[in-house]
Design a protein around this motif. Structure first.
Motif, PDB file in Angstrom:
ATOM      1  N   LEU A  81      24.924 -13.640  17.783  1.00 52.58           N
ATOM      2  CA  LEU A  81      24.586 -13.235  19.146  1.00 52.58           C
ATOM      3  C   LEU A  81      23.128 -13.519  19.503  1.00 52.58           C
ATOM      4  CD1 LEU A  81      25.407 -11.780  21.795  1.00 52.58           C
ATOM      5  CD2 LEU A  81      24.706  -9.658  20.680  1.00 52.58           C
ATOM      6  N   GLU A  82      22.948 -14.192  20.628  1.00 56.58           N
ATOM      7  CA  GLU A  82      21.631 -14.389  21.237  1.00 56.58           C
ATOM      8  C   GLU A  82      21.664 -13.676  22.584  1.00 56.58           C
ATOM      9  OE1 GLU A  82      21.163 -18.645  21.506  1.00 56.58           O
ATOM     10  OE2 GLU A  82      21.034 -18.863  19.324  1.00 56.58           O
ATOM     11  N   PRO A  83      20.854 -12.628  22.750  1.00 60.70           N
ATOM     12  CA  PRO A  83      20.866 -11.891  24.019  1.00 60.70           C
ATOM     13  C   PRO A  83      20.505 -12.805  25.190  1.00 60.70           C
ATOM     14  CG  PRO A  83      19.603 -10.712  22.344  1.00 60.70           C
ATOM     15  CD  PRO A  83      19.912 -12.070  21.782  1.00 60.70           C
ATOM     16  N   LEU A  84      20.899 -12.362  26.375  1.00 64.17           N
ATOM     17  CA  LEU A  84      20.531 -13.089  27.588  1.00 64.17           C
ATOM     18  C   LEU A  84      19.015 -13.252  27.651  1.00 64.17           C
ATOM     19  CD1 LEU A  84      22.803 -11.355  30.259  1.00 64.17           C
ATOM     20  CD2 LEU A  84      23.071 -13.647  29.308  1.00 64.17           C
ATOM     21  N   GLU A  85      18.594 -14.415  28.075  1.00 63.46           N
ATOM     22  CA  GLU A  85      17.169 -14.676  28.249  1.00 63.46           C
ATOM     23  C   GLU A  85      16.781 -14.365  29.696  1.00 63.46           C
ATOM     24  OE1 GLU A  85      16.078 -18.520  26.654  1.00 63.46           O
ATOM     25  OE2 GLU A  85      17.364 -18.218  24.920  1.00 63.46           O
ATOM     26  N   PRO A  86      15.492 -14.142  29.948  1.00 62.19           N
ATOM     27  CA  PRO A  86      15.059 -13.751  31.304  1.00 62.19           C
ATOM     28  C   PRO A  86      15.496 -14.716  32.404  1.00 62.19           C
ATOM     29  CG  PRO A  86      13.276 -13.412  29.747  1.00 62.19           C
ATOM     30  CD  PRO A  86      14.380 -14.127  28.997  1.00 62.19           C
ATOM     31  N   ASP A  87      15.656 -15.998  32.100  1.00 60.13           N
ATOM     32  CA  ASP A  87      16.043 -16.953  33.145  1.00 60.13           C
ATOM     33  C   ASP A  87      17.560 -17.067  33.313  1.00 60.13           C
ATOM     34  OD1 ASP A  87      16.358 -18.244  30.646  1.00 60.13           O
ATOM     35  OD2 ASP A  87      16.133 -20.211  31.589  1.00 60.13           O
TER      36      ASP A  87
END
Length: 178
Positions: free
Chosen positions: A136-142
């Motif tokens: 899992l890679e969390p949502l990034e700000p963009d």
């Protein structure tokens, strides 16, 4: 005609993606797809056997999901997709046909999700949950989306999901009930 809206309810196994996606489908009149239904038999066999999927296993599956979304967008149909979408690169494939795809990331404590997985009948065994957390890679700000905790009762999670999704639709959208 209003522009179509495309939502991906994402997260690791056991977080309630399908349940919340169905609630959004029903509440907003969306067309829904369950990403599990797009897996080829080899992927299901691999996961059923307790083996995590590799990126090579996932690319054709993600591309099929992106084609489905592209077809719905071309028809002017708003959608909700229940899909793990664990990595940024996977979400990039999913958002390719619709750059403003909204990702609703459901998350919860590993112990809670293990408990939920043990109480359901699904091809994904609880033993693979750890590998999903590791991937899992969390949502990034963009990335267009939000994080939603699944610890509260499902009705509360669905209410919060509805509140997060409602602004994506015009104010006169018929399907905006809680």
């Amino acid at each position: 005609m209003i522009a179509s809206v495309h939502i991906v309810v994402m997260g690791v196994s056991g977080c309630g993606k399908s349940t919340i996606a169905r609630r959004l489908r029903d509440g907003f009149g969306l067309k829904m797809a369950e990403a599990d239904d797009f897996h080829p038999p080899a992927n299901i066999a691999k996961m059923s056997g307790g083996e995590p999927l590799t990126d090579d296993d996932r690319w054709p599956w993600l591309e099929a999901l992106a084609r489905w979304t592209a077809d719905q967008r071309a028809a002017g149909t708003s959608t909700v997709l229940a899909c793990s979408a664990l990595k940024r690169s996977y979400r990039d494939v999913l958002r390719a046909p619709v750059p403003d795809t909204y990702f609703l990331h459901l998350h919860g404590a590993e112990e809670l999700l293990l408990e939920r997985m043990r109480s359901r009948d699904h091809f994904m065994p609880p033993t693979l949950l750890r590998s999903q957390f590791e991937t899992l890679e969390p949502l990034e700000p963009d990335e267009h989306g939000a994080l939603l905790d699944v610890a509260p009762p499902v009705d509360e999670v669905a209410r919060q999901a509805t509140q997060l999704i409602r602004p994506l639709f015009p104010s006169d959208h018929a399907g905006t009930r809680d």
